[in-house]
Design an enzyme around this catalytic site. Structure first.
Site, PDB file in Angstrom:
ATOM      1  N   ASP A   5      -1.844   6.257   3.906  1.00  0.00           N
ATOM      2  CA  ASP A   5      -3.074   6.689   3.238  1.00  0.00           C
ATOM      3  C   ASP A   5      -2.887   8.055   2.578  1.00  0.00           C
ATOM      4  OD1 ASP A   5      -6.037   6.121   3.043  1.00  0.00           O
ATOM      5  OD2 ASP A   5      -6.132   8.089   4.005  1.00  0.00           O
ATOM      6  N   GLU A  36       0.139   4.974  -0.691  1.00  0.00           N
ATOM      7  CA  GLU A  36      -1.074   5.000  -1.502  1.00  0.00           C
ATOM      8  C   GLU A  36      -1.075   6.354  -2.196  1.00  0.00           C
ATOM      9  OE1 GLU A  36      -5.880   5.261  -1.508  1.00  0.00           O
ATOM     10  OE2 GLU A  36      -4.626   6.470  -0.218  1.00  0.00           O
TER      11      GLU A  36
HETATM   12  C1  NOJ Z   1      -7.857   6.128   0.851  1.00  0.00           C
HETATM   13  C2  NOJ Z   1      -8.497   4.994   1.576  1.00  0.00           C
HETATM   14  O1  NOJ Z   1      -8.081   3.788   0.993  1.00  0.00           O
HETATM   15  C3  NOJ Z   1      -9.968   5.229   1.494  1.00  0.00           C
HETATM   16  O2  NOJ Z   1     -10.708   4.123   1.931  1.00  0.00           O
HETATM   17  C4  NOJ Z   1     -10.307   6.464   2.285  1.00  0.00           C
HETATM   18  O3  NOJ Z   1     -11.664   6.788   2.122  1.00  0.00           O
HETATM   19  C5  NOJ Z   1      -9.484   7.678   1.812  1.00  0.00           C
HETATM   20  N1  NOJ Z   1      -8.123   7.339   1.582  1.00  0.00           N
HETATM   21  C6  NOJ Z   1      -9.528   8.781   2.828  1.00  0.00           C
HETATM   22  O4  NOJ Z   1      -8.775   8.441   3.953  1.00  0.00           O
END
Ligand code: NOJ
Length: 575
Positions: free
Chosen positions: A220, A295
């Protein structure tokens, strides 16, 4: 009609490691299947429904966070990385899920959230109880405020969810104290990755899950861990997207990089992680590779693939593909650029159209082409054209699943689910809605519980009929049991696409563009090293496209009429 072909992406060997071509299905555990009837999905529910995924034909699942959490950001606010939140089950349930998935030949990727913890994490609680300057505070981004009395935040950064990215503490004696950074919600304090203790803690967390048998981690906010030295002010809103910065770039110049994202030093962290993961596969057996997927919403595809250099992560999400407008020239360009960039670092490209943070592509593609992607849709907003969106979504998916590399499928897209675009605002749970002062609806619309059986309460999501977010009526008609075995249904289209993709080894294929069908047609071949594969045509013209002479259709995203490919249709032809 003259067709010329241009070879583009070279084919890979048939025994290429699994992650170079895998189709990975994202499960959002709150909303996939509720085993105990409390209205929230859980691990037992997932395990019970795994045979459905084996049948669908995916290679792996990525499970969004299931850790102990106060759920202020639906579990992306982790209070304990080594345990399961009771709402989802127990560690035994996680073990059972992993075992059962492996028995079915499905690999398991878990979500790792290293940029921030929950404010309920023991470390943050200790930091609150400790004094400024203490070792406990040094695990997070604490700083003194500006101004004579420290009443102004240390810099001007804004949170991704809206509002300031800094919150001021009240110290133990009741006086106003230091500030702490949270790029997301105030209950998601950012960790200090300059601190070796933080690095050690995450290596331990990786080991904990690797020892339990997981096959990888989706990381993440992978681009956020390291912040620019001195935490300089930033003139923009802190969006997750690089596009804001790009607007400021003059042609040919690299855009100015936001100080909270994509700092070069972040890559060092992933090199260390890669070494750890590789140590779990000492013989280098490609079937046993454990993987990392970033991500990283960064400025360019080149910056994104930097996360997948040979000694870093295995994959990075291709958000450029997700954001691409439904225009043939744009699709050709983003596919070419993605493959070129991935090749620079010998990584596979990835492809994704939907996830739990964006309006589902069945709705998104029903909005005006080229309009800005909304952060959620609600009552009073421009509504998507549902039929058009559904049709384009099928065509887009059929195009995506023919591309070489690894593809991600978000739960429910195989059913053709749209977003819930009329969700009442009072039930919204995404912090974005409140933090943005109701300017942005947020992401609840794509997170609505799955429909499994049309005739049951909650459309079979769970035994009680309760759902943590209401389902729209259309989900009844789209439920799994309404689509299984039904010719032409979205579910059967996905099953056919996935089976053909696997049989023809498209994930390791060579892509060659075909020219000659016109500007508004996307056309390419994907063939493996033995020359078997498919020829793909996506018609984005306003008129039907005559099928090339002698063409033998293998499958299509919509019915072909009178030897033509209708508008917004993808067809796979035998080569
Ligand atoms: C990316 C995640 O996919 C999202 O759902 C989240 O709110 C943020 N990162 C913070 O962790």
């Amino acid at each position: 009609m003259t067709i010329s072909t241009r070879a583009h992406h070279p084919a890979e060997p048939h025994d290429a490691p699994w992650w170079r071509h895998a189709v990975i299905y994202q499960i959002y555990p709150r909303s996939w299947a509720d085993g105990n009837g409390d209205g929230v999905g859980d691990l037992a529910g997932i395990t019970a429904r795994l045979p459905y995924l084996a049948d669908l034909g995916v290679d792996a699942i990525w499970v969004s966070p299931f850790y102990v959490s106060p759920m202020n950001d639906a579990g992306y606010d982790v209070a304990d990385y080594r345990d399961i939140d009771p709402v989802f089950g127990t560690l035994d349930d996680a073990d059972a899920l992993i075992d059962q998935a492996h028995d079915l030949g499905i690999r398991v990727i878990v979500d790792l959230v290293p940029n921030h913890t929950s404010s309920e994490h023991a470390w943050f609680q200790q930091a609150l109880a400790a004094a400024p300057g203490s070792a406990e505070r040094a695990r997070y981004m604490f700083a003194e405020g500006k101004g004579a009395d420290g009443s102004e935040p240390p810099n001007n950064w804004q949170s991704v969810f809206g509002g300031p990215a800094w919150t001021r503490l009240e110290e133990a004696d009741g006086t106003p104290g230091q500030w702490y950074l949270h790029l997301f919600d105030p209950t998601q304090p950012d960790l200090n990755w300059e601190n070796p203790e933080v690095r050690e803690m995450f290596l331990d967390v990786l080991r904990f899950w690797l020892d339990r048998g997981v096959d990888g981690f989706r990381v993440d906010v992978a681009h956020g861990l390291v912040k620019a030295e001195g935490l300089p002010d930033w003139h923009e809103r802190t969006g997750m997207l690089g596009s804001h910065e790009e607007e400021h770039a003059t042609e040919g110049e690299e855009p100015e990089r936001a100080p909270m994202w994509d700092q070069d030093a972040v890559h060092e962290i992933y090199r260390e992680w890669r070494k750890l993961l590789d140590s779990y596969n000492p013989a280098g057996d490609p079937a046993r590779d454990r993987i990392l997927c970033a991500e990283a919403w960064v400025d360019s595809v080149e910056r994104a693939v930097a996360y997948t250099r040979p000694d870093e992560m295995h994959q990075a999400f291709n958000f450029g593909f997700l954001e691409c407008p439904w225009r043939a020239a744009d699709l050709r360009e983003v596919i070419t650029d993605s493959l070129d960039a991935a090749e620079l670092v010998s990584a596979p490209s990835t492809w994704v159209l939907s996830n739990h943070d964006v309006v589902r592509h069945a709705s998104r593609l029903g909005l005006k082409v080229g309009s800005q992607r909304p952060n959620g849709i609600g009552v009073g907003d421009v509504q998507p054209n549902a039929a058009l969106g559904a049709r384009r979504a099928r065509a887009a998916t059929a195009l995506m699943l023919a591309l070489p590399g690894s593809a991600y499928v978000y739960q429910g897209e195989e059913l053709g689910l749209p977003d819930h675009t009329a969700l009442p605002d009072h039930v919204r749970q995404d912090p974005t809605w409140e933090r943005s002062g109701h300017a942005e609806r947020g992401r609840d619309g794509c997170r609505v519980p799955m429909p499994w059986e049309a005739g049951r309460p909650s459309y079979g999501f769970g035994p009680s009929g309760q759902t943590w977010l209401p389902q729209p009526e259309i989900y009844g008609a789209l439920a799994v049991d309404r689509q299984v075995g039904v010719d032409g249904s979205s579910l059967e289209l996905y099953r056919t696409l996935l089976a053909a993709r696997r049989e023809l080894d498209l994930g390791v294929g060579e892509l060659s563009w075909e020219d000659g069908l016109g500007e508004d047609v996307v056309s390419f071949r994907t063939t493996d090293r033995d020359g078997s594969g498919v020829r793909v045509i996506t018609n984005l013209r306003a008129e039907p496209l005559p099928l090339p002479e002698g063409a033998e259709p293998l499958l299509s995203s919509a019915a072909l009429t009178d030897g033509t490919v209708p508008t917004d249709t993808t067809v796979w032809l035998r080569v």
